[in-house]
Design a protein around this motif. Structure first.
Motif, mmCIF file in Angstrom:
data_model
loop_
_atom_site.group_PDB
_atom_site.id
_atom_site.type_symbol
_atom_site.label_atom_id
_atom_site.label_comp_id
_atom_site.label_asym_id
_atom_site.label_seq_id
_atom_site.Cartn_x
_atom_site.Cartn_y
_atom_site.Cartn_z
ATOM 1 N N MET A 17 0.967 -1.259 -0.049
ATOM 2 C CA MET A 17 0.053 -0.053 -0.066
ATOM 3 C C MET A 17 0.831 1.145 0.015
ATOM 4 O O MET A 17 1.607 1.539 0.739
ATOM 5 C CB MET A 17 -1.018 -0.010 1.154
ATOM 6 N N ILE A 18 0.590 2.170 -1.031
ATOM 7 C CA ILE A 18 1.525 3.410 -0.887
ATOM 8 C C ILE A 18 0.773 4.468 -0.694
ATOM 9 O O ILE A 18 -0.289 4.608 -1.516
ATOM 10 C CB ILE A 18 1.956 3.347 -2.453
ATOM 11 N N SER A 19 0.959 5.603 -0.046
ATOM 12 C CA SER A 19 0.401 6.663 0.253
ATOM 13 C C SER A 19 1.038 7.802 -0.589
ATOM 14 O O SER A 19 2.319 7.838 -0.615
ATOM 15 C CB SER A 19 0.391 7.018 1.846
ATOM 16 N N ILE A 20 0.269 8.485 -1.205
ATOM 17 C CA ILE A 20 0.893 9.544 -2.178
ATOM 18 C C ILE A 20 -0.003 10.815 -1.872
ATOM 19 O O ILE A 20 -1.061 10.930 -1.764
ATOM 20 C CB ILE A 20 0.536 9.288 -3.784
ATOM 21 N N LYS A 21 0.628 11.842 -1.951
ATOM 22 C CA LYS A 21 0.286 13.219 -1.606
ATOM 23 C C LYS A 21 -0.650 13.683 -2.747
ATOM 24 O O LYS A 21 -0.261 13.364 -3.951
ATOM 25 C CB LYS A 21 1.098 14.505 -1.143
#
Length: 106
Positions: A17-21
């Motif tokens: 899971m990747i969090s991106i702004k």
């Protein structure tokens, strides 16, 4: 999907899971749009260049005609990119001066 199902399907690891702004997403969109525009322009420049090369040799001196055409198109494109001329203005000039009408999206 549980671990047993992943093993059965041959999947070794979960996708991380990747969090991106939001700002990163907007930047990626802008970069993709710019790349797509440049690719489309190059394609639209390559096609008429080949037509000139293959079919209209009798209209210009053969030596360097494609390079001259490409350079002139690039010069016009730079004027567009720098904001000196817009697409609507180019369409109006072509219609008024050359009798060529460009229909957008028709």
């Amino acid at each position: 999907m549980n671990r047993q199902e992943r093993r059965r399907m041959g999947i070794k690891r979960k996708d991380p899971m990747i969090s991106i702004k939001r700002s990163d997403i907007e930047r990626m969109k802008e970069e993709a749009a710019e790349k797509g525009c440049k690719m489309a322009f190059n394609l639209m420049l390559a096609l008429p260049s080949m037509v000139i090369h293959d079919k209209f040799g009798e209209l210009m001196k053969k030596d360097g005609r494609v390079e001259r055409f490409v350079n002139l198109c690039m010069e016009q494109y730079r004027c567009y990119e720098e904001g000196y001329v817009g697409l609507e203005e180019l369409a109006k000039l072509l219609k008024d001066e050359a009798g060529v009408e460009i229909k957008w999206g028709d």
